[in-house]
Design a protein around this motif. Structure first.
Motif, short mmCIF file in Angstrom:
data_model
loop_
_atom_site.label_atom_id
_atom_site.label_comp_id
_atom_site.label_asym_id
_atom_site.label_seq_id
_atom_site.Cartn_x
_atom_site.Cartn_y
_atom_site.Cartn_z
N ILE A 1 -12.74 14.14 6.10
CA ILE A 1 -11.39 14.60 5.77
C ILE A 1 -10.35 13.55 6.16
CG2 ILE A 1 -9.63 16.33 6.33
CD1 ILE A 1 -11.99 18.37 6.56
N ALA A 2 -10.52 12.96 7.35
CA ALA A 2 -9.58 11.93 7.80
C ALA A 2 -9.61 10.72 6.87
CB ALA A 2 -9.90 11.52 9.23
N ALA A 3 -10.80 10.32 6.45
CA ALA A 3 -10.93 9.19 5.54
C ALA A 3 -10.28 9.50 4.19
CB ALA A 3 -12.40 8.82 5.35
N GLN A 4 -10.46 10.72 3.72
CA GLN A 4 -9.86 11.14 2.45
C GLN A 4 -8.33 11.09 2.54
OE1 GLN A 4 -10.96 15.15 1.38
NE2 GLN A 4 -10.44 14.87 -0.77
N LYS A 5 -7.78 11.59 3.66
CA LYS A 5 -6.32 11.55 3.85
C LYS A 5 -5.84 10.11 3.93
CE LYS A 5 -5.64 15.96 6.25
NZ LYS A 5 -5.24 16.57 7.54
N SER A 6 -6.60 9.27 4.61
CA SER A 6 -6.22 7.87 4.74
C SER A 6 -6.19 7.18 3.38
CB SER A 6 -7.20 7.15 5.67
OG SER A 6 -6.90 5.78 5.75
N ARG A 7 -7.20 7.44 2.56
CA ARG A 7 -7.23 6.85 1.22
C ARG A 7 -6.06 7.36 0.38
NH1 ARG A 7 -12.83 7.51 2.10
NH2 ARG A 7 -12.81 9.56 1.12
N MET A 8 -5.72 8.64 0.54
CA MET A 8 -4.60 9.21 -0.21
C MET A 8 -3.28 8.55 0.21
SD MET A 8 -3.42 13.22 -0.60
CE MET A 8 -5.11 13.71 -0.70
N ARG A 9 -3.09 8.37 1.52
CA ARG A 9 -1.87 7.71 2.00
C ARG A 9 -1.80 6.27 1.50
NH1 ARG A 9 -3.11 10.38 6.88
NH2 ARG A 9 -4.10 8.48 7.64
N GLN A 10 -2.94 5.59 1.51
CA GLN A 10 -3.00 4.21 1.04
C GLN A 10 -2.64 4.13 -0.44
OE1 GLN A 10 -6.86 2.45 1.60
NE2 GLN A 10 -6.10 0.37 1.35
N SER B 1 4.05 3.48 -4.30
CA SER B 1 5.45 3.30 -3.90
C SER B 1 5.84 1.83 -3.95
CB SER B 1 5.65 3.86 -2.48
OG SER B 1 6.93 3.57 -2.02
N LEU B 2 4.98 0.95 -3.46
CA LEU B 2 5.27 -0.48 -3.49
C LEU B 2 5.33 -1.00 -4.93
CD1 LEU B 2 3.09 -1.77 -0.52
CD2 LEU B 2 5.58 -1.68 -0.64
N HIS B 3 4.48 -0.46 -5.79
CA HIS B 3 4.50 -0.86 -7.19
C HIS B 3 5.82 -0.47 -7.85
CE1 HIS B 3 2.87 -1.91 -11.09
NE2 HIS B 3 3.24 -0.74 -11.55
N LEU B 4 6.28 0.75 -7.60
CA LEU B 4 7.57 1.18 -8.16
C LEU B 4 8.72 0.34 -7.62
CD1 LEU B 4 7.23 5.08 -8.11
CD2 LEU B 4 7.31 3.58 -10.11
N GLU B 5 8.69 0.07 -6.31
CA GLU B 5 9.74 -0.75 -5.71
C GLU B 5 9.73 -2.15 -6.32
OE1 GLU B 5 11.30 -2.29 -1.33
OE2 GLU B 5 9.40 -1.22 -1.47
N SER B 6 8.54 -2.70 -6.54
CA SER B 6 8.43 -4.02 -7.16
C SER B 6 9.02 -4.02 -8.56
CB SER B 6 6.96 -4.44 -7.20
OG SER B 6 6.80 -5.63 -7.91
N GLU B 7 8.71 -3.00 -9.35
CA GLU B 7 9.26 -2.91 -10.70
C GLU B 7 10.78 -2.82 -10.68
OE1 GLU B 7 7.29 0.42 -12.50
OE2 GLU B 7 5.62 -0.81 -13.21
N ASN B 8 11.31 -2.01 -9.77
CA ASN B 8 12.77 -1.86 -9.67
C ASN B 8 13.43 -3.17 -9.25
OD1 ASN B 8 12.72 0.83 -10.44
ND2 ASN B 8 12.58 1.58 -8.35
N LEU B 9 12.81 -3.88 -8.31
CA LEU B 9 13.38 -5.16 -7.88
C LEU B 9 13.31 -6.20 -8.99
CD1 LEU B 9 12.02 -5.32 -4.21
CD2 LEU B 9 14.39 -4.98 -4.93
N GLU B 10 12.25 -6.16 -9.78
CA GLU B 10 12.16 -7.08 -10.93
C GLU B 10 13.29 -6.81 -11.92
OE1 GLU B 10 10.22 -9.65 -11.68
OE2 GLU B 10 8.94 -9.54 -9.91
N LYS B 11 13.55 -5.54 -12.21
CA LYS B 11 14.64 -5.18 -13.13
C LYS B 11 15.98 -5.64 -12.57
CE LYS B 11 12.38 -1.12 -15.11
NZ LYS B 11 12.37 0.35 -15.17
#
Length: 123
Positions: free
Chosen positions: A38-47, A53-63
């Motif tokens: 369960i802990a590993a599953q939560k960790s993968r979900m957070r990752q 989130s980083l991908h969206l931030e990157s797209e916004n910064l590119e724009k």
């Protein structure tokens, strides 16, 4: 010979105290593995969420970067245009004469600041 009377028969053994402790260890091991799963599953979900989130931030910064580059280009073109207009106007302008610092910044005389009373600033 009867099956139950064979002294070498190992198909059934009564649980000894050591095997009961082993059974308890097995339960603990299963519970620990489940918690870890369960802990590993939560960790993968957070990752995954962090990567999204980083991908969206990157797209916004590119724009934003593209928009700023476009603005810089427009402002550079405007500055070049205004500079050329000024360069073409300077030879024709009769209002421009060589100036001295006194003409740009007239000397201040004591009369400019007579309205300030010194007593207001002394306490």
């Amino acid at each position: 010979m009867a099956q139950g009377s064979d002294s070498n028969d190992t198909s059934y053994k009564s649980p000894s105290p050591a095997s009961r402790a082993g059974s308890s260890d097995d339960v603990k091991k299963v519970m620990r593995r489940e918690k870890n799963r369960i802990a590993a599953q939560k960790s993968r979900m957070r990752q995954t969420q962090k990567a999204d989130s980083l991908h969206l931030e990157s797209e916004n910064l590119e724009k934003e970067n593209d928009a700023l580059r476009k603005e810089v280009k427009q402002l550079t073109e405007e500055a070049n245009y205004l500079s050329s207009v000024l360069s073409s106007h300077e030879p024709l302008c009769t209002g421009l004469t060589p100036t001295t610092p006194d003409l740009i910044y007239p000397a201040h005389h004591g009369s400019y600041h007579q309205h300030i009373a010194v007593s207001h600033y002394q306490h």
